[in-house]
Design a protein around this motif. Structure first.
Motif, PDB file in Angstrom:
ATOM      1  N   CYS A 220       0.737  -1.315  -0.020  1.00  0.00           N
ATOM      2  CA  CYS A 220       0.109   0.036   0.029  1.00  0.00           C
ATOM      3  C   CYS A 220       0.916   1.200  -0.150  1.00  0.00           C
ATOM      4  O   CYS A 220       2.163   1.154   0.476  1.00  0.00           O
ATOM      5  CB  CYS A 220      -0.886   0.156   1.135  1.00  0.00           C
ATOM      6  N   ARG A 221       0.103   2.350  -0.367  1.00  0.00           N
ATOM      7  CA  ARG A 221       1.050   3.647  -0.183  1.00  0.00           C
ATOM      8  C   ARG A 221       0.197   4.733   0.629  1.00  0.00           C
ATOM      9  O   ARG A 221      -1.067   4.761   0.378  1.00  0.00           O
ATOM     10  CB  ARG A 221       1.002   4.230  -1.866  1.00  0.00           C
ATOM     11  N   ILE A 222       1.067   5.257   1.420  1.00  0.00           N
ATOM     12  CA  ILE A 222       0.257   6.131   2.131  1.00  0.00           C
ATOM     13  C   ILE A 222       1.005   7.669   1.660  1.00  0.00           C
ATOM     14  O   ILE A 222       1.924   7.999   1.806  1.00  0.00           O
ATOM     15  CB  ILE A 222       1.001   5.938   3.864  1.00  0.00           C
ATOM     16  N   LEU A 223      -0.106   8.569   1.472  1.00  0.00           N
ATOM     17  CA  LEU A 223       0.023   9.780   1.044  1.00  0.00           C
ATOM     18  C   LEU A 223       0.158  10.486   2.162  1.00  0.00           C
ATOM     19  O   LEU A 223      -0.928  11.179   2.677  1.00  0.00           O
ATOM     20  CB  LEU A 223      -1.071  10.025  -0.049  1.00  0.00           C
ATOM     21  N   LEU A 224       1.232  11.270   2.597  1.00  0.00           N
ATOM     22  CA  LEU A 224       1.226  12.093   3.505  1.00  0.00           C
ATOM     23  C   LEU A 224       1.002  13.410   3.481  1.00  0.00           C
ATOM     24  O   LEU A 224       1.029  14.105   4.416  1.00  0.00           O
ATOM     25  CB  LEU A 224       2.905  11.997   4.172  1.00  0.00           C
ATOM     26  N   LYS A 225       0.597  13.844   2.260  1.00  0.00           N
ATOM     27  CA  LYS A 225       0.222  15.240   1.929  1.00  0.00           C
ATOM     28  C   LYS A 225      -1.496  15.144   1.974  1.00  0.00           C
ATOM     29  O   LYS A 225      -1.936  16.140   1.702  1.00  0.00           O
ATOM     30  CB  LYS A 225       0.582  15.711   0.771  1.00  0.00           C
ATOM     31  N   LYS A 226      -1.934  13.981   2.218  1.00  0.00           N
ATOM     32  CA  LYS A 226      -3.315  13.932   2.343  1.00  0.00           C
ATOM     33  C   LYS A 226      -3.892  13.276   3.592  1.00  0.00           C
ATOM     34  O   LYS A 226      -4.525  12.272   3.551  1.00  0.00           O
ATOM     35  CB  LYS A 226      -3.763  13.119   1.047  1.00  0.00           C
ATOM     36  N   PRO A 227      -3.967  13.928   4.482  1.00  0.00           N
ATOM     37  CA  PRO A 227      -4.450  13.540   5.879  1.00  0.00           C
ATOM     38  C   PRO A 227      -6.042  13.339   5.751  1.00  0.00           C
ATOM     39  O   PRO A 227      -6.838  14.014   4.986  1.00  0.00           O
ATOM     40  CB  PRO A 227      -3.982  14.676   6.962  1.00  0.00           C
ATOM     41  N   LEU A 228      -6.568  12.339   6.419  1.00  0.00           N
ATOM     42  CA  LEU A 228      -8.000  11.834   6.194  1.00  0.00           C
ATOM     43  C   LEU A 228      -8.707  12.828   7.194  1.00  0.00           C
ATOM     44  O   LEU A 228      -9.818  12.709   6.971  1.00  0.00           O
ATOM     45  CB  LEU A 228      -8.367  10.462   6.543  1.00  0.00           C
TER      46      LEU A 228
END
Length: 301
Positions: free
Chosen positions: A283-291
């Protein structure tokens, strides 16, 4: 000095982490993913064909294919820092040895290391000339060694009669980060760093937390990502801390295990191995897109 996990969020704030993109969707396990230097290709291991083999895919998870095919277990691949070469471990000679695969010549070469036992978790140094790896001397003793990429100038750098695994050079090549069960009576793992020049050792995570798989960020090594079980967690989640062990923040909040984080070349996302739908997936975690809008991205500039 004892270090504690700093809570970046207030108790009232929801902790939902960052946007995730699942890149593999197989009825088999996929693990140990990392980007090449350009960030355009990902290498990882998978047992989808009945044994561990090395695969590549693009950054969207498309075009998944074996890097090469063999009848052995080929595992834990990582990239050369600036060439199309992958270093990996394989049991093709009865014990686990270190090999490289050159994508330009389609050739496999063994790194001729003058040690008889199992070698694992190999990585290139940032200069591409040295290799670091873990070496098992006994069932409960694993040391960390360095050598040239041709197996020369072999040097033991971590030896403490404990299990020391997953060594990783800092971007400057002067520091090594790893995890060990040293000082925990073998009950858990914690993360240490070792300065090759000064021989200083530092502990980066707290004794009561089970911390593994540390990885330096690519830009100046200012941050470290890792997986950990903290407080009453039943499974590992992904964390980020500053390289001085301060300002620890939790990145994933799931009901299943998340492990093996690695940075993208520009440090804006993480590749992780997450347990999804009965198997480990990349999986890729997008650090500039907080949920969650209250979730704060730390600025280490």
């Amino acid at each position: 000095m004892l270090l504690t996990i700093a809570n970046t969020f207030s108790q009232e704030e929801e902790k939902k982490g960052y946007k995730e993109e699942q890149l593999t969707h197989t009825n088999a396990d996929n693990r140990y993913a990392s980007y090449n230097k350009s960030g355009k290709k990902i290498v990882f291991e998978s047992n989808r064909d009945g044994r561990w083999q090395i695969y590549t895919m693009d950054i969207k998870g498309n075009h998944q294919k074996p890097l090469f095919k063999s009848s052995f277990n080929d595992r834990r691949p990582t990239w050369h820092p600036y060439k199309d070469i992958v270093i990996f471990e394989s049991n093709r000679n009865g014990v686990t040895e270190i090999y490289t695969y050159n994508l330009e010549t389609n050739s496999i070469k063994k790194v001729p290391i003058a040690l008889d036992g199992n070698k694992s978790f190999a990585r290139f140094a940032p200069n591409g000339v040295q290799v670091i790896f873990s070496y098992q001397t006994k069932s409960d003793i694993v040391d960390i060694y360095m050598c040239s990429n041709k197996g020369k100038r072999l040097k033991k750098i971590i030896a403490n009669k404990h299990v020391n695994l997953y060594p990783h050079f800092s971007p400057r090549g002067d520091n090594v980060i790893y995890y060990s069960n040293k000082n925990t009576q073998g009950e858990s793992n914690i993360i240490y760093s070792y300065n090759i020049i000064t021989e200083d050792r530092n502990r980066l995570t707290y004794f009561k937390d089970h911390s593994e798989f540390p990885n330096w960020s690519n830009i100046h090594g200012r941050r470290v990502t890792y997986s950990a079980k903290v407080d009453d967690m039943q499974h590992s989640e992904i964390f980020i801390m500053r390289n001085d062990a301060k300002r620890k923040i939790q990145i994933t909040y799931n009901d299943v295990e998340d492990i093996l984080p690695t940075w993208s070349p520009n440090d804006v996302n993480l590749l992780i191995t997450g347990y999804r739908n009965g198997h480990y997936q990349i999986c890729r975690i997008l650090l500039k897109k907080p949920l969650d809008p209250n979730n704060r991205v730390l600025d280490y500039k």
